[in-house]
Design a protein around this motif. Structure first.
Motif, short mmCIF file in Angstrom:
data_model
loop_
_atom_site.label_atom_id
_atom_site.label_comp_id
_atom_site.label_asym_id
_atom_site.label_seq_id
_atom_site.Cartn_x
_atom_site.Cartn_y
_atom_site.Cartn_z
N THR A 4 46.59 39.04 34.30
CA THR A 4 45.92 38.38 35.42
C THR A 4 44.75 39.29 35.75
O THR A 4 44.90 40.51 35.81
N TYR A 5 43.57 38.71 35.95
CA TYR A 5 42.39 39.54 36.14
C TYR A 5 41.49 38.99 37.24
O TYR A 5 41.53 37.81 37.57
N ILE A 6 40.67 39.89 37.78
CA ILE A 6 39.64 39.52 38.74
C ILE A 6 38.31 40.00 38.17
O ILE A 6 38.17 41.16 37.78
N LEU A 7 37.35 39.09 38.14
CA LEU A 7 35.99 39.42 37.72
C LEU A 7 35.09 39.50 38.94
O LEU A 7 35.24 38.71 39.87
N ARG A 8 34.16 40.42 38.92
CA ARG A 8 33.11 40.47 39.94
C ARG A 8 31.88 39.83 39.30
O ARG A 8 31.39 40.29 38.28
N CYS A 9 31.40 38.77 39.90
CA CYS A 9 30.24 38.04 39.38
C CYS A 9 28.95 38.66 39.89
O CYS A 9 28.94 39.41 40.86
N ARG A 10 27.85 38.33 39.23
CA ARG A 10 26.53 38.86 39.59
C ARG A 10 26.18 38.62 41.05
O ARG A 10 25.56 39.45 41.70
N ASP A 11 26.62 37.48 41.59
CA ASP A 11 26.31 37.15 42.99
C ASP A 11 27.28 37.78 43.99
O ASP A 11 27.22 37.51 45.19
N GLY A 12 28.20 38.64 43.50
CA GLY A 12 29.11 39.34 44.39
C GLY A 12 30.42 38.60 44.65
O GLY A 12 31.30 39.13 45.31
N THR A 13 30.56 37.39 44.13
CA THR A 13 31.80 36.64 44.31
C THR A 13 32.84 37.11 43.29
O THR A 13 32.52 37.83 42.34
N PHE A 14 34.07 36.68 43.50
CA PHE A 14 35.16 37.03 42.59
C PHE A 14 35.68 35.78 41.89
O PHE A 14 35.68 34.69 42.45
N TYR A 15 36.13 35.97 40.66
CA TYR A 15 36.79 34.92 39.89
C TYR A 15 38.11 35.49 39.42
O TYR A 15 38.16 36.60 38.88
N THR A 16 39.19 34.75 39.59
CA THR A 16 40.51 35.19 39.15
C THR A 16 41.02 34.25 38.07
O THR A 16 40.88 33.03 38.17
N GLY A 17 41.61 34.83 37.02
CA GLY A 17 42.15 34.04 35.93
C GLY A 17 43.28 34.77 35.24
O GLY A 17 43.67 35.86 35.64
N TRP A 18 43.79 34.17 34.17
CA TRP A 18 44.82 34.83 33.35
C TRP A 18 44.49 34.59 31.88
O TRP A 18 43.80 33.64 31.53
N THR A 19 44.96 35.47 31.02
CA THR A 19 44.70 35.38 29.59
C THR A 19 45.72 36.21 28.83
O THR A 19 46.41 37.05 29.42
N ASN A 20 45.78 35.99 27.52
CA ASN A 20 46.61 36.86 26.68
C ASN A 20 45.75 37.79 25.83
O ASN A 20 46.26 38.56 25.03
N ASN A 21 44.42 37.73 26.04
CA ASN A 21 43.50 38.63 25.34
C ASN A 21 42.35 38.95 26.29
O ASN A 21 41.34 38.24 26.32
N LEU A 22 42.50 40.01 27.04
CA LEU A 22 41.56 40.35 28.11
C LEU A 22 40.16 40.63 27.58
O LEU A 22 39.17 40.13 28.13
N GLU A 23 40.06 41.40 26.52
CA GLU A 23 38.74 41.76 25.98
C GLU A 23 37.99 40.51 25.49
O GLU A 23 36.81 40.32 25.81
N LYS A 24 38.67 39.66 24.76
CA LYS A 24 38.05 38.44 24.25
C LYS A 24 37.64 37.50 25.39
O LYS A 24 36.56 36.90 25.36
N ARG A 25 38.49 37.41 26.41
CA ARG A 25 38.20 36.52 27.54
C ARG A 25 36.96 36.99 28.31
O ARG A 25 36.14 36.19 28.74
N LEU A 26 36.83 38.29 28.50
CA LEU A 26 35.67 38.84 29.20
C LEU A 26 34.39 38.53 28.42
O LEU A 26 33.37 38.13 29.01
N ILE A 27 34.44 38.66 27.10
CA ILE A 27 33.29 38.32 26.26
C ILE A 27 32.94 36.84 26.42
O ILE A 27 31.77 36.48 26.58
N CYS A 28 33.96 35.98 26.39
CA CYS A 28 33.73 34.53 26.57
C CYS A 28 33.04 34.24 27.89
O CYS A 28 32.09 33.45 27.94
N HIS A 29 33.52 34.86 28.97
CA HIS A 29 32.89 34.64 30.28
C HIS A 29 31.42 35.04 30.23
O HIS A 29 30.56 34.32 30.74
N ASN A 30 31.11 36.18 29.63
CA ASN A 30 29.73 36.66 29.61
C ASN A 30 28.84 35.91 28.63
O ASN A 30 27.62 35.96 28.75
N GLU A 31 29.43 35.19 27.70
CA GLU A 31 28.66 34.34 26.79
C GLU A 31 28.48 32.92 27.34
O GLU A 31 27.87 32.08 26.70
#
Length: 85
Positions: A4-31
């Motif tokens: 379960t993870y929390i991302l900090r977005c460029r505008d200062g907001t937070f996004y919460t999600g879950w995944t079984n591959n954290l590194e891959k998911r972070l790349i997907c969000h940024n792409e």
């Protein structure tokens, strides 16, 4: 492992999600291939995460975190940083 993870977005907001591959998911969000919410708020950075054995545990924790106020999320992120020092 599931996360379960929390991302900090460029505008200062937070996004919460879950995944079984954290590194891959972070790349997907940024792409721009992650959640619709984060597409317009890139780049995002990983602010917090927790590990779980099962998908169900991670999803349950995601639901709990999404119900927190912004202030509570900031406190959660800050508490984790203090423990990691």
């Amino acid at each position: 492992m599931n996360y379960t993870y929390i991302l900090r977005c460029r505008d200062g907001t937070f996004y919460t999600g879950w995944t079984n591959n954290l590194e891959k998911r972070l790349i997907c969000h940024n792409e721009g291939k992650g959640a619709k919410y984060t597409r317009a708020r890139r780049p995002v950075e990983l602010a917090y995460y927790e590990s779980f054995q099962t998908k169900e545990e991670a999803m349950r924790r995601e639901w709990e975190i999404k119900r927190l106020t912004r202030k509570e999320k900031i406190e959660l992120i800050g508490a984790k940083k203090c423990r990691n020092k």
